[in-house]
Each structure stands twice: as C-alpha cells, then as structure tokens.
Design a protein around this motif. Structure first.
Motif, PDB file in Angstrom:
ATOM      1  N   PRO A  19     -52.092 -52.903  11.533  1.00 40.17           N
ATOM      2  CA  PRO A  19     -50.859 -53.558  11.069  1.00 40.17           C
ATOM      3  C   PRO A  19     -51.007 -54.097   9.649  1.00 40.17           C
ATOM      4  CG  PRO A  19     -51.382 -54.241  13.296  1.00 40.17           C
ATOM      5  CD  PRO A  19     -52.521 -53.393  12.845  1.00 40.17           C
ATOM      6  N   LYS A  20     -52.235 -54.464   9.248  1.00 42.27           N
ATOM      7  CA  LYS A  20     -52.445 -54.979   7.890  1.00 42.27           C
ATOM      8  C   LYS A  20     -52.605 -53.851   6.879  1.00 42.27           C
ATOM      9  CE  LYS A  20     -52.451 -59.475   8.096  1.00 42.27           C
ATOM     10  NZ  LYS A  20     -53.453 -60.532   8.193  1.00 42.27           N
ATOM     11  N   GLY A  21     -52.620 -52.622   7.359  1.00 47.91           N
ATOM     12  CA  GLY A  21     -52.675 -51.486   6.446  1.00 47.91           C
ATOM     13  C   GLY A  21     -54.072 -50.915   6.215  1.00 47.91           C
ATOM     14  N   VAL A  59     -50.294 -44.605  34.141  1.00 43.65           N
ATOM     15  CA  VAL A  59     -50.659 -45.883  33.548  1.00 43.65           C
ATOM     16  C   VAL A  59     -51.372 -45.741  32.233  1.00 43.65           C
ATOM     17  CG1 VAL A  59     -50.788 -47.629  35.301  1.00 43.65           C
ATOM     18  CG2 VAL A  59     -52.492 -45.837  35.257  1.00 43.65           C
ATOM     19  N   SER A  60     -51.977 -44.579  31.961  1.00 47.42           N
ATOM     20  CA  SER A  60     -52.882 -44.523  30.822  1.00 47.42           C
ATOM     21  C   SER A  60     -52.396 -43.620  29.704  1.00 47.42           C
ATOM     22  CB  SER A  60     -54.257 -44.049  31.288  1.00 47.42           C
ATOM     23  OG  SER A  60     -54.173 -42.706  31.685  1.00 47.42           O
ATOM     24  N   ALA A  61     -51.171 -43.096  29.776  1.00 43.10           N
ATOM     25  CA  ALA A  61     -50.721 -42.132  28.775  1.00 43.10           C
ATOM     26  C   ALA A  61     -50.869 -42.681  27.361  1.00 43.10           C
ATOM     27  CB  ALA A  61     -49.278 -41.756  29.034  1.00 43.10           C
ATOM     28  N   ASP A  62     -50.503 -43.957  27.171  1.00 37.50           N
ATOM     29  CA  ASP A  62     -50.450 -44.500  25.812  1.00 37.50           C
ATOM     30  C   ASP A  62     -51.607 -45.457  25.539  1.00 37.50           C
ATOM     31  OD1 ASP A  62     -49.802 -46.471  27.553  1.00 37.50           O
ATOM     32  OD2 ASP A  62     -48.121 -47.256  26.390  1.00 37.50           O
ATOM     33  N   LEU A  63     -52.673 -45.318  26.294  1.00 38.56           N
ATOM     34  CA  LEU A  63     -53.737 -46.319  26.245  1.00 38.56           C
ATOM     35  C   LEU A  63     -54.773 -45.998  25.168  1.00 38.56           C
ATOM     36  CD1 LEU A  63     -54.466 -48.850  27.862  1.00 38.56           C
ATOM     37  CD2 LEU A  63     -55.994 -47.438  29.205  1.00 38.56           C
ATOM     38  N   VAL A  64     -55.174 -47.010  24.401  1.00 39.96           N
ATOM     39  CA  VAL A  64     -56.305 -46.893  23.483  1.00 39.96           C
ATOM     40  C   VAL A  64     -57.284 -47.991  23.858  1.00 39.96           C
ATOM     41  CG1 VAL A  64     -57.069 -46.978  21.093  1.00 39.96           C
ATOM     42  CG2 VAL A  64     -54.778 -46.143  21.635  1.00 39.96           C
ATOM     43  N   LEU A  65     -58.462 -47.614  24.290  1.00 36.01           N
ATOM     44  CA  LEU A  65     -59.483 -48.619  24.604  1.00 36.01           C
ATOM     45  C   LEU A  65     -60.408 -48.740  23.405  1.00 36.01           C
ATOM     46  CD1 LEU A  65     -60.481 -47.695  28.274  1.00 36.01           C
ATOM     47  CD2 LEU A  65     -58.996 -49.535  27.513  1.00 36.01           C
ATOM     48  N   MET A  66     -60.694 -49.957  22.997  1.00 38.08           N
ATOM     49  CA  MET A  66     -61.683 -50.138  21.933  1.00 38.08           C
ATOM     50  C   MET A  66     -62.520 -51.372  22.212  1.00 38.08           C
ATOM     51  SD  MET A  66     -59.310 -51.375  18.739  1.00 38.08           S
ATOM     52  CE  MET A  66     -58.222 -49.995  18.545  1.00 38.08           C
ATOM     53  N   SER A  67     -63.646 -51.476  21.495  1.00 35.53           N
ATOM     54  CA  SER A  67     -64.544 -52.599  21.754  1.00 35.53           C
ATOM     55  C   SER A  67     -63.904 -53.889  21.257  1.00 35.53           C
ATOM     56  CB  SER A  67     -65.865 -52.379  21.028  1.00 35.53           C
ATOM     57  OG  SER A  67     -65.638 -52.489  19.652  1.00 35.53           O
ATOM     58  N   ARG A  68     -64.459 -55.007  21.698  1.00 32.40           N
ATOM     59  CA  ARG A  68     -63.913 -56.310  21.339  1.00 32.40           C
ATOM     60  C   ARG A  68     -63.917 -56.511  19.824  1.00 32.40           C
ATOM     61  NH1 ARG A  68     -63.339 -61.813  22.896  1.00 32.40           N
ATOM     62  NH2 ARG A  68     -64.220 -63.096  21.255  1.00 32.40           N
ATOM     63  N   GLY A  69     -65.039 -56.140  19.199  1.00 36.76           N
ATOM     64  CA  GLY A  69     -65.157 -56.307  17.748  1.00 36.76           C
ATOM     65  C   GLY A  69     -64.094 -55.517  17.019  1.00 36.76           C
ATOM     66  N   ASP A  70     -63.948 -54.265  17.409  1.00 39.13           N
ATOM     67  CA  ASP A  70     -62.940 -53.417  16.771  1.00 39.13           C
ATOM     68  C   ASP A  70     -61.548 -53.983  16.968  1.00 39.13           C
ATOM     69  OD1 ASP A  70     -64.659 -51.623  15.741  1.00 39.13           O
ATOM     70  OD2 ASP A  70     -64.542 -50.217  17.433  1.00 39.13           O
ATOM     71  N   PHE A  71     -61.304 -54.489  18.176  1.00 37.76           N
ATOM     72  CA  PHE A  71     -59.980 -55.013  18.514  1.00 37.76           C
ATOM     73  C   PHE A  71     -59.628 -56.185  17.594  1.00 37.76           C
ATOM     74  CE2 PHE A  71     -56.950 -57.578  20.838  1.00 37.76           C
ATOM     75  CZ  PHE A  71     -56.115 -56.648  21.434  1.00 37.76           C
ATOM     76  N   LEU A  72     -60.593 -57.121  17.450  1.00 39.60           N
ATOM     77  CA  LEU A  72     -60.341 -58.298  16.619  1.00 39.60           C
ATOM     78  C   LEU A  72     -60.121 -57.885  15.168  1.00 39.60           C
ATOM     79  CD1 LEU A  72     -62.958 -60.803  18.103  1.00 39.60           C
ATOM     80  CD2 LEU A  72     -60.521 -60.622  18.616  1.00 39.60           C
ATOM     81  N   PHE A  86     -59.083 -54.934  14.104  1.00 39.87           N
ATOM     82  CA  PHE A  86     -57.870 -54.124  13.988  1.00 39.87           C
ATOM     83  C   PHE A  86     -56.627 -55.008  13.877  1.00 39.87           C
ATOM     84  CE2 PHE A  86     -54.460 -51.470  15.887  1.00 39.87           C
ATOM     85  CZ  PHE A  86     -54.508 -50.422  14.989  1.00 39.87           C
ATOM     86  N   PHE A  87     -56.561 -56.018  14.746  1.00 41.86           N
ATOM     87  CA  PHE A  87     -55.384 -56.886  14.736  1.00 41.86           C
ATOM     88  C   PHE A  87     -55.582 -58.122  13.871  1.00 41.86           C
ATOM     89  CE2 PHE A  87     -54.497 -54.577  18.720  1.00 41.86           C
ATOM     90  CZ  PHE A  87     -53.212 -54.155  18.419  1.00 41.86           C
ATOM     91  N   ASP A  88     -56.771 -58.218  13.214  1.00 44.27           N
ATOM     92  CA  ASP A  88     -57.074 -59.327  12.328  1.00 44.27           C
ATOM     93  C   ASP A  88     -56.978 -60.660  13.071  1.00 44.27           C
ATOM     94  OD1 ASP A  88     -57.888 -60.384   9.978  1.00 44.27           O
ATOM     95  OD2 ASP A  88     -55.862 -60.564   9.124  1.00 44.27           O
ATOM     96  N   LEU A  89     -57.711 -60.762  14.170  1.00 42.51           N
ATOM     97  CA  LEU A  89     -57.685 -61.978  14.984  1.00 42.51           C
ATOM     98  C   LEU A  89     -58.958 -62.779  14.743  1.00 42.51           C
ATOM     99  CD1 LEU A  89     -56.541 -60.384  18.345  1.00 42.51           C
ATOM    100  CD2 LEU A  89     -55.173 -61.880  16.897  1.00 42.51           C
ATOM    101  N   PRO A  90     -58.885 -64.127  14.830  1.00 43.32           N
ATOM    102  CA  PRO A  90     -60.103 -64.939  14.689  1.00 43.32           C
ATOM    103  C   PRO A  90     -61.029 -64.740  15.891  1.00 43.32           C
ATOM    104  CG  PRO A  90     -58.241 -66.295  15.321  1.00 43.32           C
ATOM    105  CD  PRO A  90     -57.691 -64.929  15.051  1.00 43.32           C
ATOM    106  N   GLU A  91     -62.292 -65.025  15.694  1.00 42.35           N
ATOM    107  CA  GLU A  91     -63.293 -64.782  16.738  1.00 42.35           C
ATOM    108  C   GLU A  91     -63.002 -65.588  18.002  1.00 42.35           C
ATOM    109  OE1 GLU A  91     -66.339 -63.420  18.853  1.00 42.35           O
ATOM    110  OE2 GLU A  91     -65.681 -62.589  16.941  1.00 42.35           O
ATOM    111  N   ASN A  92     -62.575 -66.841  17.814  1.00 38.02           N
ATOM    112  CA  ASN A  92     -62.352 -67.688  18.991  1.00 38.02           C
ATOM    113  C   ASN A  92     -60.872 -67.956  19.252  1.00 38.02           C
ATOM    114  OD1 ASN A  92     -64.609 -68.185  20.490  1.00 38.02           O
ATOM    115  ND2 ASN A  92     -65.436 -69.609  18.952  1.00 38.02           N
ATOM    116  N   GLY A  93     -60.067 -67.004  18.953  1.00 37.09           N
ATOM    117  CA  GLY A  93     -58.614 -67.207  19.050  1.00 37.09           C
ATOM    118  C   GLY A  93     -58.077 -67.159  20.458  1.00 37.09           C
TER     119      GLY A  93
END
Lengths: 382, 332
Positions: free
Chosen positions: A153-155, A173-186, A188-195
């Motif tokens: 989302p941040k480009g 249930v899984s057609a649109d699913l993307v699984l990624m690791s916790r680190g990648d997820f944070l 990707f969405f630019d989330l704080p570590e303890n959010g």
C-alpha cells in the motif's frame, strides 16, 4: 384391500393409456410442469449445498474470536489481551492473528493476506516465502514465474518466493489467500512491531462451555467484540436461507402462472374427452370413478414432472455447477473461487419441493376435474 | 423468518388447507340443515354433486395435514441451529408463545383428519352414503381447529425472532421443574413401562376379540385411543432415557435427531397412525350400524383392526429394541 388395490391398478392402466392417446397436449403440460420444478429444485439444492459447504468450511474455525472495537469500529487488539485471555479457564490455543485485506491495483482483485497460525506446522513460512491460493495463482500466472510480486500500500515492491500453491479442493476458502511470515506482513502493511493483532482466536475444549467463556471475556474486556463459531454458522444459515427464500418468493409469480396454465388445461376439455366421460358413465362408471381417474391423471403427471425436474436440477447444480443461478445465490467478485458443490439432497428439501409445486397444481385442477366428472352422460352424448 | 423454503412450503400448505376447510365447513352447514336423500329437489341434486368436490378436496387436505405434521416437526428440529439455546424442536417451538400451541393443534388436527378420512371411506362404501351428515358434522367441528392451527402457524413463523434466547428441552423436561412437561418426565419409569407393555398386550387381546364381536371393536377403538396417552408418557419418562442412555434426559423430540438414528420417527409414525386408526374404529363401531353397510362395514373394521394392531406391534417392537439395545440400566 386386495380389491381396492386391483381397482386402483386398473384405473392407473386406463389413465396412462388415456394420457398417451392425447400425447401432444399432455407432453406440453408435463414439459412446463417439469420446467417449473426444475427451476425451484435448482434453487433449493443450490442453496442448501452452499449452506453445507459453509458448514464444512467452518468446522476448522476457532470456537471463539475476540476483536477490539474503538468507536464501534474494528481496531487492532492490544498484545496484552492475549496474556489476559490465557487466564480464562477452559480456553486453549489462544493466539493473536494477523490478517488483512489487500486491493491489488494490477488486476482489481482483493486478496486476503494472512500470517499462518503458529500451530499450523504445514504452512510455516520463513521471511521471503509465501503460500498462495489456487485462484490467485491462476490470475497472476504464478505457476510459470515461481514468484509473487506485490506492490505494498505504501508503494514498495515485495518479491516473495512461492513455496506452495494450496490445493484446489480448499478453494472456497483459499482462492484469494496470500500467506506470509510475520516479518513480511508487518513490513508489507508498515505496521509497528508491537501494534497488536487483527483479532485473537481461541479453541474451547468443551463446547458446552462456550457461552460461559464468552461471558467471562466480555466482563474482562468490555470493549471487545466476541464472536463464536456458532454465531457465524447461524449467520450463514440465515443468509443463505434468506437468499434462497427470496428467490423462491420471486419465482412464486412463475408458480402462479403455472397454476393458471394448469387450470386452463384442465378446464378446457376437448369434445372428444367429454364424449369419453359420457361413454364411461353410460357403461357404468360412477362420478367417483371418474374423479379417481382424473386424480390419478394429475398424480401421474405430477410424479413424472417431479422425477424429471428433480433429476434435471440435480444435474444442473451438481454436475454443471448451477450456471444459471450461481450469480444470484453465491455473490460474485473478481477472484471468485472455482469449486464444485458436494451433492447434498435431504428429505426436507424434497418434501418442501413437493409441497410448493404439487399443492398449487392440485388446487388449480381440482374444480375443473370435478366439473368434468359430474357431467351427465346425456348432456355430452346428445 | 418466512423467507425460508420449508417455512414457505408449510405456510402454503396451511393457507390451502384453511381456505378449503373453511369453504367445506360452510357447505357442511348446508348439508346438516338440508341433506335428505329421498328428496328430489334441485337443491338436493346440486348438493349431491357438490359433495364430490368437497369430499375430494377435503380428502386431499386431510392427507396434506398428516404430511404437514411430520414436515412441521422436522423443520422445527432443523431450525434449532438458528436460535441460541435451542437444541431440538422444543427450543424452536418455544421461541415465541405461538409455537407450542400451533404444534399441539397440529397433532389434534392430525387425529381429526385421520378420523375424517376413515369415516369418509366408510361413507363412500354405502349406496346411500350413510355417514354424510355425521361426516360434515365432524368437519364443522374440525374446521375451527384447522383454521386456528393455520393462524397460529402464520403467527409463529412471522414472529420468529433469531435474537430470542429460548429454552432447551433439557430445561423443560426435567422432573425438578414445574409444568406439564416436568410432570410427564417425573412419572415413575417402572410404572410407565408396565403400563406400556401391559397396555400393548391388552390391545392385542382386544384385537382378537374385535375380530369376533362388534363390542370388541368398540373396546379396541377406545383402548387404542387411550393407549396413545400411555405411550407418550412412557416415551417421555422411560423410553427416551434409554435411547439417550442417560436417566436425566427426557425430551420427546431429541429422539427425532439423526444422532439417534431417527429412531423417533420409527416410534411415533406407527404410534400416531395406529392410534388414529383405533380412534376411527371406535367411532365407527359405536355409531349405529347402517343397513346399507351391514355386510361390508364389519369386514372393513376387521381390516382396520389388523392394520392398527400391526402398527401398535411395530411401535412396541421399536420401543423394546430401544430399551434392549441401550447400555443404560435403570432397574436392578
């Protein structure tokens, strides 16, 4: 008793022969009747197959999900909630989950991005790896490339190695699913570590305790929204039943039209038929015999129409995936799962179907049948 | 919650039945007032012709009523997932105040309809339609019940609110509570079982007597109708506990569930049919025997007694099986 059975058998014999003598007209009626039953049966079968599918999907869902609400809107659940919830007796496998939706501008589809559960060893991921659903794999041509490129989302561009594609059997249930690791997820969405977490899932060992546990959680965390699997199931049941019912209610216009058609067919006796009834009466048939014959006629037409209609609907829904009805009942989206429905027909559906089709038909033909049966022989043979 | 296919089917059926029964009852009043076979008046001829229509329509409605009862209960059972607190049909029926009365009236209508069908069949056997007045009198009595049942059913389904927390069967059918369900559950199981199997043996004896004498048929009819109550009490207080294999659960509806192999249907269907036929036998043999049926009616009654006794025997066998196959030991 034997006498009665024999009488009915002769009546059926006679009726069948009489029906076949007027093939064109009766086949027309049979065809339209079958069509009506086919449409209604398709709706009923499809609706209940979807409900069944939803139930099967939810079997693996956590019993209780806890979400945080801020100003009535969903917000991230603070990490300390997990610790608090661990103190609730009877609950186990308490786990904060991270998941979200991502709109892919490249193809206009929405993905569900998720960090796999800690307890899900099979889908464990390292940074830079991903597991994706089969629908997504089709859209992004991943099988050829072997990598999934996502624009966050941040480009920022993110390159993930596709470790595995989820089997097509779970596509619902899984057609649109993307699984990624916790680190990648944070990242990707630019989330704080303890959010915190999107929500907190937990299992309950004894199903009878679910209500009590929900009560405890609501007391402990007043701002939380607690959703149980039963709630979700109930909602699905309601939504699909309701959709099915609305479609049926709309089709009731067709049912009325059909009843009028049947009434018309039954009351417009041809001169030949009148003569036939007159002769039958003259040779000793009673009014009740003619009535019985005519009722058998309606019963046989209903029976055949029911068998053909239900068989055709079964083929339509379970072999051809309900091409005609799917958009109304399933809903739609760019990345819609491709799935075959599990054949699922129960007595209640068949009884329902019989009620809503045979009753209008019988009601519509009753008076014309009677009118035909009480005709006096001298009137028609004169 | 009327946008639910089985509910729509039930409502359609009840609307159809109500309309036809109401019209039939109006005609029935005419018959009661003016029916006279010896009369050659045009009105009598018209009425005779019209009875064919009304009888046929009512026959269809009565058969429909029998089917509706089964569908109604089955549907209530299925809808239990939609309501918090409901585990079987009892919970669904208790969501609002109309459910239980609707169900009980349906049961009453079932017996009325079966009785009407039996009288109607006997009426059609005689050249002079000996039971016509009686039949339409019965219809006039039955009509308010059918109409009330239809209205209650509509009210019930229109007022189904999924947010209501309803009571589960295990709460209602407990000896510790007050109310009729609780009283039924607290009946002494030993006594209930003695009454059940003793009653069955008595019925079989009466069936043999009914083959010989008209008084026997009357006795069988009365005993068979009363036995229905004994059987229901026994099911609630003892047989159901054997099926659930727990002495504390007495619900008469949970036995209809798939996890108990639908054994409830195998118990109730024979029991309901057998009792309904017994009711018909009782009424037909207590009513004076018309001349035109002097030869044929006793034959018909024999058949009915055979069918009814056979169904009672099936019911007894299923109940016995449920008790013997259970791992629960209640006595000794």
């Amino acid at each position: 008793m034997r006498h009665w059975l024999a009488r009915q058998r002769y009546l059926v014999d006679f009726t069948l022969a009489a029906l076949l003598r007027r093939k064109g007209r009766n086949l027309m009626l049979l065809f339209i009747y079958t069509l009506v039953i086919f449409i209604l049966a398709s709706v009923i079968f499809f609706g209940s197959a979807l409900r069944h599918e939803a139930k099967a999907v939810l079997k693996g869902a956590p019993e209780v999900t806890v979400q945080n609400l801020v100003m009535g809107r969903h917000a991230m659940a603070p990490p300390e909630w997990v610790e608090k919830l661990k103190k609730v007796r009877g609950a186990r496998r308490i786990e904060g989950r991270l998941w979200g939706y991502f709109y892919d501008k490249a193809n206009g589809a929405n993905y569900t991005v998720m960090v796999p559960s800690r307890y899900d060893r099979k889908n464990a991921l390292k940074d830079g790896e991903t597991i994706i659903g089969a629908g997504l794999a089709r859209v992004r041509d991943v099988r050829r490339i072997g990598h999934l490129f996502l624009l966050s989302p941040k480009g920022k561009l993110m390159k993930l190695k596709v470790k595995r594609i989820l089997p097509e059997t779970s596509e619902l249930v899984s057609a649109d699913l993307v699984l990624m690791s916790r680190g990648d997820f944070l990242r990707f969405f630019d989330l704080p570590e303890n959010g915190g977490y999107t929500d907190i899932a937990m299992q309950v060992r004894n199903r009878n305790e679910v209500a009590k546990i929900v009560e405890k959680i609501s007391k402990m965390l007043p701002t939380a929204r607690v959703i149980t699997r039963e709630d979700v199931l109930r909602t699905y049941e309601n939504v699909f039943s309701w959709r099915e019912g609305v479609v049926l209610a709309m089709l009731s216009a067709a049912l009325v039209a059909f009843a009028i058609f049947a009434f018309d067919k039954a009351s417009g006796l041809s001169a030949e038929e009148r003569r036939e009834i007159g002769i039958l009466k003259a040779v000793g048939w009673e009014t009740s015999d003619i009535l019985a014959m005519k009722l058998w006629e309606g019963g046989l037409v209903s029976l055949f129409a029911f068998i053909f209609g239900v068989a055709a609907a079964y083929a339509h829904v379970f072999l051809f995936d309900a091409g005609v009805l799917a958009p109304v009942l399933k809903g739609w989206s760019v990345l819609y799962p491709q799935f075959s429905l599990t054949p699922q027909v129960d007595r209640l559906q068949l009884a329902t179907l019989a009620f809503v089709t045979v009753i209008p038909f019988t009601a519509a033909t009753l008076v014309p049948i009677w009118k035909a049966a009480i005709t006096d022989p001298d009137v028609v043979m004169r | 919650m009327i946008f639910d296919p089985p509910v729509m089917a039930l409502l359609l059926a009840s609307a159809f039945s109500t309309v036809i029964v109401a019209l039939g009852a109006v005609f029935g009043v005419h018959v009661l007032l003016h029916w006279n076979l010896a009369d050659g008046h045009a009105r009598q001829i018209r009425m005779e012709k019209r009875t064919y229509l009304v009888s046929t329509a009512l026959m269809l409605v009565m058969v429909l009523q029998l089917a509706t009862l089964v569908l109604f209960v089955h549907n209530a059972d299925r809808m239990a997932v939609l309501f918090t607190g409901a585990m079987c049909a009892v919970g669904t029926l208790n969501v609002n105040e109309y459910g239980m009365p609707a169900f009980l009236i349906q049961v009453a209508v079932f017996f009325g309809a079966a009785l009407w069908l039996i009288v109607n069949a006997a009426d059609n056997m005689g050249r002079d339609y000996p039971y016509t007045r009686f039949k339409y009198g019965l219809l006039v009595l039955l009509a308010p019940l059918v109409i009330a049942g239809g209205v209650l059913e509509w009210l019930y389904f229109l007022n189904l609110d999924p947010n209501v927390i309803t009571s589960c069967c295990s709460k209602l059918f407990t000896p510790e509570n007050a109310g009729i369900q609780a009283d039924l559950s607290s009946a002494d199981p030993k006594l209930a079982l003695y009454a059940l199997f003793g009653g069955l043996a008595l019925l079989m004896g009466l069936a043999v007597w009914a083959m010989r004498a008209r008084a026997g048929a009357a006795a069988y009819g009365i005993a068979g109708s009363l036995f229905f109550i004994v059987a229901i009490v026994a099911i609630i207080s003892a047989v159901s506990s054997y099926i659930y294999e727990t002495p504390n659960h007495h619900c008469p509806f949970c036995i209809l569930k798939p996890q108990y192999g639908f054994i409830g249907y195998f118990l109730y269907l024979p029991l309901f049919l057998a009792s309904a036929i017994a009711l018909g036998i009782g009424v037909l043999s207590l009513w004076p025997l018309p001349d035109s049926l002097r030869d044929r009616l006793p034959m018909r009654l024999h058949h009915l007694v055979l069918v009814s006794a056979g169904l009672f025997a099936i019911f007894g066998a299923v109940a016995l099986y449920a008790i013997l196959a259970s791992h629960l030991i209640m006595f000794g």
